[in-house]
Design an enzyme around this catalytic site. Structure first.
Site, PDB file in Angstrom:
ATOM      1  N   GLU A 121      18.088   7.598  50.793  1.00  0.00           N
ATOM      2  CA  GLU A 121      17.234   7.546  49.601  1.00  0.00           C
ATOM      3  C   GLU A 121      17.789   8.434  48.494  1.00  0.00           C
ATOM      4  O   GLU A 121      17.788   8.040  47.311  1.00  0.00           O
ATOM      5  CB  GLU A 121      15.802   7.957  49.944  1.00  0.00           C
ATOM      6  CG  GLU A 121      14.841   7.747  48.778  1.00  0.00           C
ATOM      7  CD  GLU A 121      13.383   7.916  49.149  1.00  0.00           C
ATOM      8  OE1 GLU A 121      12.511   7.529  48.339  1.00  0.00           O
ATOM      9  OE2 GLU A 121      13.095   8.441  50.253  1.00  0.00           O
ATOM     10  N   HIS A 137       3.381  11.227  57.788  1.00  0.00           N
ATOM     11  CA  HIS A 137       3.652   9.835  57.429  1.00  0.00           C
ATOM     12  C   HIS A 137       2.478   8.968  57.867  1.00  0.00           C
ATOM     13  O   HIS A 137       2.242   8.790  59.059  1.00  0.00           O
ATOM     14  CB  HIS A 137       4.945   9.397  58.109  1.00  0.00           C
ATOM     15  CG  HIS A 137       5.472   8.077  57.624  1.00  0.00           C
ATOM     16  ND1 HIS A 137       4.754   7.233  56.803  1.00  0.00           N
ATOM     17  CD2 HIS A 137       6.663   7.448  57.853  1.00  0.00           C
ATOM     18  CE1 HIS A 137       5.473   6.154  56.555  1.00  0.00           C
ATOM     19  NE2 HIS A 137       6.636   6.271  57.178  1.00  0.00           N
TER      20      HIS A 137
END
Length: 418
Positions: free
Chosen positions: A316, A342
């Site tokens: 990313e 998450h």
């Protein structure tokens, strides 16, 4: 045909660091970690014995006993977040055309709590099938959006989107399209997840995806730090009320931000690993910019997927540098998963809320738990907003979500300017 403009008029959140939007936002800005030893079941035999659980949630505070029997935990979370968002939007439900209000949610896993419970009880029985009459409707992933529609009588489009950890952004994109095309006036959207079970933790452990830092769970989620060793599982829900601009203005609604663009792509690379050069992430972000009619220099903040996994964080970061070029070093970047864990299918929903509030309040929440250890594969000229929130003008923010299967979705929100 000209597309309708879409604005955000209501927010609702139930997270591991706050059971409403205000508490969640304040916890983000002060760098609170939601990670702690698992309390819901005995996790002593699991490799990972901690998670980001919701704290202080009492079912009886939100549902009567008879009603609660019909809901898996993920659906309860979704309904509670939706109630807050709808109340925040101050919709006049007695006079609104409910044929033109819909619900689309992102659900990555769904009713794993109910599925696991029923299977364990059957396995421990004499072999006679005895299942709850609510088993199937609690387990299937579409029931959260169904429950919200039934509670309020919303008869517009109603379904869920399931694209693993990109589910919420995929759902938000679908809801945006319903409004842009003039099919509805209002959409309730976002996501919910309750994956903290023996099977949920055990299954991700077998993939070596979770942190095993059992001696120090609060600092276990450390995106972009060299010592990161996997993500921390979270649970909860986030909901947005999206509204067609003219409809919102006609009723004097409070507007948090405008939805500018969404983008989606596939890595077409691997069942769990993101593309090493972030090609799918680049494509999703580029599509969102194109749809928003914005250039890379218009983005001030990126709420990254940033899961704290060795491979994902690197790809990313590379994607951001590749797409944004020199402007990448003028951005603020942060991973709020460092605090919430998450939330799987609900991740994009609560991270979308964080991005909206960053635009609304001109402040960027931090990436916590950075120890100063640098990964040679990450460009630390990027401003990861390590360990402390930063005030700055945020005219536009981008929120990334990337799911198993290589499914990517990016969302851009910007300041509302009539």
């Amino acid at each position: 045909m000209s597309l309708k403009r879409v604005v955000v008029t209501g927010l609702g959140a139930l997270t591991p660091i706050g059971n409403n939007v205000s508490d969640y936002w304040n916890a983000l800005l002060t760098g609170v970690s939601g990670a702690a030893p698992i309390t819901r079941f005995d996790a002593s035999k699991l490799k990972t014995q901690f998670a980001c659980e919701i704290k202080g949630f009492q079912v009886a505070d939100h549902f009567d006993r008879k009603e609660a029997r019909k809901f898996d935990l993920y659906s309860q979370y979704a309904v509670v977040a939706a109630r807050e968002a709808i109340k925040d939007a101050k919709l006049a439900l007695d006079t609104e055309d409910k044929d033109r209000i819909g619900v689309i949610l992102g659900i990555g896993i769904g009713g794993i709590q109910s599925l696991e419970k029923e299977i364990i009880e059957f396995a421990n029985s004499d072999g006679t099938p005895r299942y709850s009459p609510f088993f199937i409707t609690k387990m299937i992933a579409n029931m959260a959006s169904g429950h919200i529609a039934m509670e309020y009588g919303f008869r517009g489009p109603n379904h869920i989107c399931s694209s693993a950890c990109a589910s919420s952004n995929t759902a938000i994109a679908s809801a945006i399209d319903q409004i842009r095309l003039g099919r509805v006036n209002v959409m309730i959207t976002g996501g919910a997840e309750a994956p903290i079970t023996i099977a949920g933790i055990g299954g991700f452990n077998s993939m070596h995806a979770l942190s095993t830092r059992n001696d120090d769970p609060q600092t276990a989620s450390r995106p972009f730090c060299k010592s990161r060793d996997g993500f921390v599982m979270g649970e909860g829900a986030g909901c947005l009320v999206l509204e067609e601009l003219e409809h919102a203005l006609s009723r004097g609604a409070h507007i948090y931000a405008e939805v500018a663009g969404v983008g989606a792509s596939a890595d077409a690379h691997h069942i769990t690993a993101s593309h090493p050069e972030g090609l799918g992430a680049i494509m999703a972000m580029r599509h969102a910019l194109e749809e928003a009619n914005l250039s890379v220099s218009d983005i001030d903040y990126i709420n990254v997927h940033g899961t704290s996994t060795p491979v994902g964080d690197v790809s990313e970061a590379k994607a951001i540098v590749t797409l944004f070029g020199e402007h990448a070093y003028r951005l603020n970047i942060s991973s709020t998963k460092s605090m919430t864990g998450h939330l799987m299918g609900a991740a994009g929903a609560i991270e979308g809320i964080a991005s909206i509030l960053s635009v609304y309040n001109d402040i960027v929440p931090p990436t916590i738990n950075y120890t100063g250890e640098q990964d040679e594969e990450i460009d630390y000229r990027l401003n990861f907003t390590f360990n402390q929130a930063q005030k700055r003008t945020v005219n536009a923010a981008l929120s990334n979500t990337f799911g198993f299967g290589g499914q990517n979705a990016s969302l851009i929100v910007k300041k509302f300017n009539q």
